[in-house]
Design an enzyme around this catalytic site. Structure first.
Site, PDB file in Angstrom:
ATOM      1  N   ASN A 203     -33.116 101.905  29.633  1.00 20.71           N
ATOM      2  CA  ASN A 203     -33.636 102.872  28.672  1.00 20.71           C
ATOM      3  C   ASN A 203     -34.249 102.090  27.509  1.00 20.71           C
ATOM      4  O   ASN A 203     -34.156 100.856  27.450  1.00 20.71           O
ATOM      5  CB  ASN A 203     -32.561 103.864  28.216  1.00 20.71           C
ATOM      6  N   GLU A 206     -31.883  99.769  25.559  1.00 21.71           N
ATOM      7  CA  GLU A 206     -31.534  98.567  26.322  1.00 21.71           C
ATOM      8  C   GLU A 206     -32.711  97.604  26.394  1.00 21.71           C
ATOM      9  O   GLU A 206     -32.534  96.382  26.276  1.00 21.71           O
ATOM     10  CB  GLU A 206     -31.087  98.973  27.731  1.00 21.71           C
ATOM     11  N   ASP A 275     -28.919 107.979  35.846  1.00 22.13           N
ATOM     12  CA  ASP A 275     -28.420 107.969  37.221  1.00 22.13           C
ATOM     13  C   ASP A 275     -29.368 108.738  38.135  1.00 22.13           C
ATOM     14  O   ASP A 275     -29.673 108.308  39.255  1.00 22.13           O
ATOM     15  CB  ASP A 275     -27.031 108.605  37.297  1.00 22.13           C
TER      16      ASP A 275
END
Length: 327
Positions: A203, A206, A275
Site C-alpha cells: 500500500n 508501505e 487481501d
C-alpha cells in the site's frame, strides 16, 4: 469488455497462499451508557462471530472467486487454531497445509464493536517472533509441494514470523522452478528481501517506508515504483486508498506506469482490502492476463470489498456484475 472474460477464467485456477494466518474474532453489542468506573462505553453483548484473516483471507477470496486455494501457514496448538480450522472448513478450504507449533500462539484479533459497526477496542493475541527452524523446514516442504501443483504462488506478509528470509528464498526458487508467478504483499521496509518476486503489492504507506519517498502525486508514485523495481526486479502495484492504484509493469520498465482511479462507491472498512487485491491479481496472472488487465479487475474488487465491514470476500458473480456496470 475484458473484465468479465478474465473473471470467467478464474475458475479452477490453483493459487498457493503462504503467510501469516489469522482469526478475526468480533464481539458485537449495543452501547447505551458510559461506565461509572471509567470514561469508556459499556458494550452489552449481542453476539460473536469469527472470520478468516491475513493469509487465510487471501485464500478465502481466491476460493470465493472460483479458484482453488492451497493455504500454507503457521498456528499454535491452541483453541484459536481449532477455531481457525473450523472456519476454514466452513469456507470450503483445506487446512492440511497449516503447520502447528506448540511454542506459538495462533494470531487472534478480538474486536469489540457496536451493532452499528463502530469499533470500541481491539485485543491482539499473537506471537510475532520468527518461526522456529523446525517450523520453517516444514513450511518450506509445504511450499515446494504446493508450487508444483499451482498456477501462481502468493506470499502474504503480516510480519508475524512466517515470511522469513528462508521462506522467501524457497518461494522464489519454487516459483521459478515451476514456471509460475510469485506475488508478494509485503510488510517489511527492506524491499530487497523480496527480490525475485514477479510482483509486489505494497500500500502507499508501505511503499513510502520502503523507498523513503512521500507519495502525494502520480509522479511520486512513479518514482517509488521505479525505485522498488530497481531494488527487487519486480513489477509493482501500489494500492493508494481513495486514489486507487498505481501499476508499474516491470517487463516494460521504460513505460510510465498506469494510475487507476478508485472504484469504491462507499467505504465502510478497508480491513482486508489488500487481501482481496492480491487474490484477484494472482488469479488474473494465473489465467494469462496482462498485469494491467488484472489490476483493473483487482481495483474493481477492492471497490466492492471496502463497502463491507471487516475482512470480507466477493464472488465471481458480484465482480462480473461490477465489471459490466458503466464506469
Amino acid at each position: 469488455m475484458a473484465g468479465p472474460s478474465l473473471i470467467s477464467r478464474f475458475a479452477g485456477r490453483r493459487i498457493a497462499v503462504v503467510g501469516d494466518v489469522m482469526l478475526d474474532h468480533f464481539i458485537v453489542g449495543h452501547v447505551d451508557r458510559i461506565s461509572p468506573e471509567a470514561p469508556v462505553p459499556v458494550v452489552r453483548f449481542t453476539r460473536e462471530e469469527f472470520r478468516l484473516g491475513g493469509a487465510a483471507n487471501v485464500a478465502h477470496n481466491v476460493s470465493a472467486l472460483g479458484g482453488r486455494a492451497l493455504l500454507i501457514g503457521l498456528t499454535g496448538a491452541d483453541p484459536s487454531a481449532e477455531q481457525l480450522r473450523a472456519e476454514l472448513s466452513k469456507a470450503g478450504l483445506d487446512g492440511a497445509g497449516l503447520v502447528s507449533d506448540e511454542a506459538r500462539t495462533t494470531t487472534r484479533k478480538v474486536r469489540v464493536v457496536t451493532t452499528r459497526n463502530q469499533q470500541v477496542a481491539r485485543v491482539d493475541y499473537e506471537t510475532d517472533g520468527l518461526a522456529s527452524d523446525s517450523a520453517l523446514d516444514r513450511l518450506i516442504g509445504q511450499i515446494n509441494k504446493a508450487a508444483r501443483e499451482s498456477d501462481a504462488l502468493v506470499l502474504s506478509d503480516y510480519n508475524k514470523g512466517v515470511i522469513a528470509p528462508p521462506v522467501i528464498d524457497a518461494a522464489v526458487h519454487a516459483a521459478q522452478s515451476a514456471g509460475i508467478p510469485l506475488l508478494v504483499d509485503p510488510k517489511t521496509p527492506q524491499a530487497e528481501r523480496y527480490r525475485g518476486a514477479t510482483l509486489i503489492t505494497p500500500n502507499h504507506h508501505e511503499a513510502e517506508l520502503m523507498t523513503q519517498t512521500p507519495i502525494r502525486t502520480v509522479e511520486d508514485a512513479t518514482r517509488a515504483a521505479r525505485a522498488l523495481h530497481d531494488r527487487t526486479g519486480s513489477s509493482v502495484v501500489i494500492t493508494w486508498g481513495e486514489h486507487g492504484m498505481f501499476v508499474f509493469d516491470g517487463t516494460t520498465p521504460n513505460a510510465p506506469g498506469s494510475s487507476l482511479p478508485a472504484a469504491a462507491r462507499e467505504v465502510a472498512d478497508v480491513t482486508g482490502a489488500g487481501d482481496t487485491v492480491i487474490a484477484v491479481l494472482a488469479l488474473g496472472l494465473a489465467a494469462g492476463s496482462t498485469l494491467l488487465e488484472a489490476a483493473r479487475v483487482a481495483n474493481l474488487a477492492a471497490g466492492l470489498v471496502v463497502g463491507r465491514f471487516g475482512p470480507a470476500v466477493i464472488t465471481a458473480a458480484e465482480l462480473t456484475h461490477a465489471a459490466q456496470r458503466p464506469q
